[in-house]
Design an enzyme around this catalytic site. Sequence first.
Site, PDB file in Angstrom:
ATOM      1  N   GLY A 159      11.399 -11.984   8.977  1.00 42.71           N
ATOM      2  CA  GLY A 159      12.079 -11.193   9.875  1.00 42.71           C
ATOM      3  C   GLY A 159      11.104 -11.155  11.176  1.00 42.71           C
ATOM      4  O   GLY A 159      10.056 -10.931  10.947  1.00 42.71           O
ATOM      5  N   HIS A 161      -8.910  17.097 -28.211  1.00 45.29           N
ATOM      6  CA  HIS A 161     -10.032  16.479 -28.812  1.00 45.29           C
ATOM      7  C   HIS A 161      -9.489  15.636 -30.044  1.00 45.29           C
ATOM      8  O   HIS A 161      -8.585  16.182 -30.768  1.00 45.29           O
ATOM      9  CB  HIS A 161     -10.998  17.538 -29.497  1.00 45.29           C
ATOM     10  CG  HIS A 161     -12.260  17.071 -30.494  1.00 45.29           C
ATOM     11  ND1 HIS A 161     -13.019  16.656 -29.618  1.00 45.29           N
ATOM     12  CD2 HIS A 161     -12.293  17.074 -31.718  1.00 45.29           C
ATOM     13  CE1 HIS A 161     -13.947  15.977 -30.633  1.00 45.29           C
ATOM     14  NE2 HIS A 161     -13.515  16.504 -31.903  1.00 45.29           N
TER      15      HIS A 161
HETATM   16  P1  FAD Z   1       2.234  -6.481   0.589  1.00 48.39           P
HETATM   17  O1  FAD Z   1       2.291  -6.379  -0.726  1.00 48.39           O
HETATM   18  O2  FAD Z   1       1.362  -7.740   1.132  1.00 48.39           O
HETATM   19  O3  FAD Z   1       3.778  -6.974   0.949  1.00 48.39           O
HETATM   20  C1  FAD Z   1       4.021  -7.328   2.215  1.00 48.39           C
HETATM   21  C2  FAD Z   1       5.227  -8.351   1.961  1.00 48.39           C
HETATM   22  O4  FAD Z   1       5.915  -8.551   3.395  1.00 48.39           O
HETATM   23  C3  FAD Z   1       4.952  -9.563   1.398  1.00 48.39           C
HETATM   24  O5  FAD Z   1       6.042  -9.880   0.331  1.00 48.39           O
HETATM   25  C4  FAD Z   1       5.453 -10.743   2.334  1.00 48.39           C
HETATM   26  O6  FAD Z   1       5.773 -11.878   2.095  1.00 48.39           O
HETATM   27  C5  FAD Z   1       6.296  -9.524   3.400  1.00 48.39           C
HETATM   28  N1  FAD Z   1       6.273 -10.346   4.749  1.00 48.39           N
HETATM   29  C6  FAD Z   1       5.174 -10.525   5.634  1.00 48.39           C
HETATM   30  N2  FAD Z   1       5.718 -10.759   6.759  1.00 48.39           N
HETATM   31  C7  FAD Z   1       7.024 -10.692   6.763  1.00 48.39           C
HETATM   32  C8  FAD Z   1       7.925 -11.026   7.842  1.00 48.39           C
HETATM   33  N3  FAD Z   1       7.572 -11.310   8.987  1.00 48.39           N
HETATM   34  N4  FAD Z   1       9.240 -11.084   7.302  1.00 48.39           N
HETATM   35  C9  FAD Z   1       9.592 -11.036   6.093  1.00 48.39           C
HETATM   36  N5  FAD Z   1       8.695 -10.539   5.174  1.00 48.39           N
HETATM   37  C10 FAD Z   1       7.463 -10.557   5.651  1.00 48.39           C
HETATM   38  N6  FAD Z   1      -4.151  -2.352  -5.142  1.00 48.39           N
HETATM   39  C11 FAD Z   1      -4.229  -1.398  -5.936  1.00 48.39           C
HETATM   40  O7  FAD Z   1      -3.721  -0.634  -5.476  1.00 48.39           O
HETATM   41  N7  FAD Z   1      -4.498  -1.591  -7.120  1.00 48.39           N
HETATM   42  C12 FAD Z   1      -4.671  -2.903  -7.677  1.00 48.39           C
HETATM   43  O8  FAD Z   1      -5.223  -2.893  -9.004  1.00 48.39           O
HETATM   44  C13 FAD Z   1      -4.797  -4.202  -6.801  1.00 48.39           C
HETATM   45  N8  FAD Z   1      -5.053  -5.032  -7.190  1.00 48.39           N
HETATM   46  C14 FAD Z   1      -5.157  -6.198  -6.362  1.00 48.39           C
HETATM   47  C15 FAD Z   1      -5.678  -7.561  -6.788  1.00 48.39           C
HETATM   48  C16 FAD Z   1      -5.661  -8.589  -5.997  1.00 48.39           C
HETATM   49  C17 FAD Z   1      -6.102  -9.971  -6.362  1.00 48.39           C
HETATM   50  C18 FAD Z   1      -5.140  -8.353  -4.543  1.00 48.39           C
HETATM   51  C19 FAD Z   1      -5.325  -9.531  -3.493  1.00 48.39           C
HETATM   52  C20 FAD Z   1      -4.842  -7.155  -4.168  1.00 48.39           C
HETATM   53  C21 FAD Z   1      -4.793  -6.124  -4.848  1.00 48.39           C
HETATM   54  N9  FAD Z   1      -4.535  -4.652  -4.457  1.00 48.39           N
HETATM   55  C22 FAD Z   1      -4.316  -3.510  -5.505  1.00 48.39           C
HETATM   56  C23 FAD Z   1      -3.989  -4.480  -3.018  1.00 48.39           C
HETATM   57  C24 FAD Z   1      -2.631  -4.417  -3.042  1.00 48.39           C
HETATM   58  O9  FAD Z   1      -2.075  -5.538  -3.564  1.00 48.39           O
HETATM   59  C25 FAD Z   1      -1.989  -4.229  -1.465  1.00 48.39           C
HETATM   60  O10 FAD Z   1      -2.702  -3.073  -1.084  1.00 48.39           O
HETATM   61  C26 FAD Z   1      -0.654  -3.684  -1.444  1.00 48.39           C
HETATM   62  O11 FAD Z   1       0.095  -4.907  -1.982  1.00 48.39           O
HETATM   63  C27 FAD Z   1      -0.065  -3.608  -0.056  1.00 48.39           C
HETATM   64  O12 FAD Z   1       1.280  -3.530   0.137  1.00 48.39           O
HETATM   65  P2  FAD Z   1       2.017  -3.692   1.184  1.00 48.39           P
HETATM   66  O13 FAD Z   1       3.340  -3.350   0.939  1.00 48.39           O
HETATM   67  O14 FAD Z   1       1.448  -3.162   2.460  1.00 48.39           O
HETATM   68  O15 FAD Z   1       1.828  -5.303   1.681  1.00 48.39           O
END
Ligand code: FAD
Length: 475
Positions: free
Chosen positions: A122, A454
Amino acid sequence: MSKQFDVIVIGGGPGGYIAAIRAAQLGFNVACIDEWKNAKGGPALGGTCTNVGCIPSKALLQSSEHFEQAGHHFADHGINVSGLSLDVAKMVARKDTVVKQNNDGIVYLFKKNKVTFFHGRGSFVAAKDGLYEIKVAGTAEETIAGKHVIIATGSNARALPGTPFDEVNILSNDGALRIGAVPKKLGLIGSGVIGLEMGSVWRRLGAEVTVLEGLPTFLGAVDQQIAKEAHKAFVKQGLKIELGVQVGEIKSGKKGVSVAYTNAKGEAVSLDVDKLIISIGRVANTIGLAADVVGLALDERGAIVVDGDCKTNLPNVWAVGDVVRGPMLAHKAEEEGVAVAERIAGQHGHVNFNTIPWVIYTNPEIAWVGQTEEQLKAAGRAYKAGTFPFMANGRARALGDTTGMVKMLADAATDEILGVHIVGPMASELIAECVVAMEFRASSEDIARICHAHPSLSEATKEAALAVDKRTLNF
Ligand code: FAD
Ligand code: NAI
């Protein structure tokens, strides 16, 4: 005429897909655009969290923990295992199945809530007549229009300057979750959350793991009493953690990776490993969003600038999750997504940043909410502290898992709980009670007076609360 929506959500991770569902529940006509592709090029809703983050890492942590238990701890229970072997391909395939179940679950939820899903990237095209036009570039290209836009485009792994990820030898979280065979030697740069979780997975499976950390302090953001206890446990398990290093040149070749670094004593050293995971934090992702086309403001680190309500500088454009300030956690992203949908509906969505829990899913697990002892000291706040070791908890003894403690911090005058810090078994679950307590502004006495089952690990939380008043019953 392009399809028109009340709310367009860009990004289908935990911030985006939850915002879309909540907005649909509130009666809006909602579209969600996500570009993530599965191995076959199809959609894979759930973002980083579902595809290469929270979910797959926890699947591998669980599998590797079973292997560790069977190999090293079952015998303590009188269970003798012979011929134990490892099928890494199956373990990774199981992880992929768990991921797919979650991807499919979100597709189901979108159908249930009548959220229209678009697979593709997007990007902003224009803002006119009170509507934002967004181009979706997928297998086909189309433009849709919406009154409100919620940006939830997440974050990407930060690379070391001059060392791009090749996902073969030099791995981000993505490659770290797809290693096909246990490396003999594994290096990690950064002893943060990913470094410790991924380091634990591959150490349990038999790799010799070295973690190089730039800061002189281990888990600097964590209460240091808890961090020290965790450090002791990790070192005992065989994780090599070097603090205060300065990483220099990294060379990758057919034989693996060589990392030149200066250790804390100032000596030049080199580390040779088969694979290197770089886990030095993440950067907000606005790639392809065409933020400049509509004049969306970004800060100097590339994150979208928002106010406390997740409003950007543009009318009716909101941003949530990893792409904005605050902790990069899935549940923080979700809470912001819900709050924004409610604000669009004229309600008073709210996120309490003081009560966002953190969990590191190592063994022992580390979990906390609220302020650390160091933060309270720095703020000059008078506090009382109570700790209770799992060693004195009956359930922990029965589990055979007595590492660690619960630590509770309360205001010296009012007794309000200011922080709870746990290292030990099931800390990830135990912290929930403490989050609820803090959200209701409970005192340590409140927890101390509540009947806890407990034998349960939660009795350690009650005892830590009693310890604040120096009256533990079982220690
Ligand atoms: P994201 O999950 O990154 O989602 C963003 C989405 O937007 C993606 O699908 C991407 O493809 C899409 N996107 C981006 N730009 C565009 C565009 N222009 N058009 C269309 N789509 C687009 N957090 C926890 O709370 N607990 C955990 O145990 C944990 N473990 C983790 C382990 C690892 C290895 C990693 C890397 C992260 C972990 N996290 C954890 C952090 C967590 O994954 C992130 O905080 C969370 O995914 C953020 O959510 P979000 O929706 O902001 O972004
Ligand atoms: P992190 O911020 O947790 O840790 C990065 C570590 O790398 C820090 O200790 C930092 O001092 C160190 N570092 C930075 N630059 C360095 C350098 N040049 N040389 C050596 N060390 C260096 O980041 P991480 O582990 O990459 O994880 C990113 C984020 O993903 C986390 O902050 C968290 O928000 C999220 N996450 C959450 C999880 C959970 O909730 N259980 C699990 C995994 C990730």
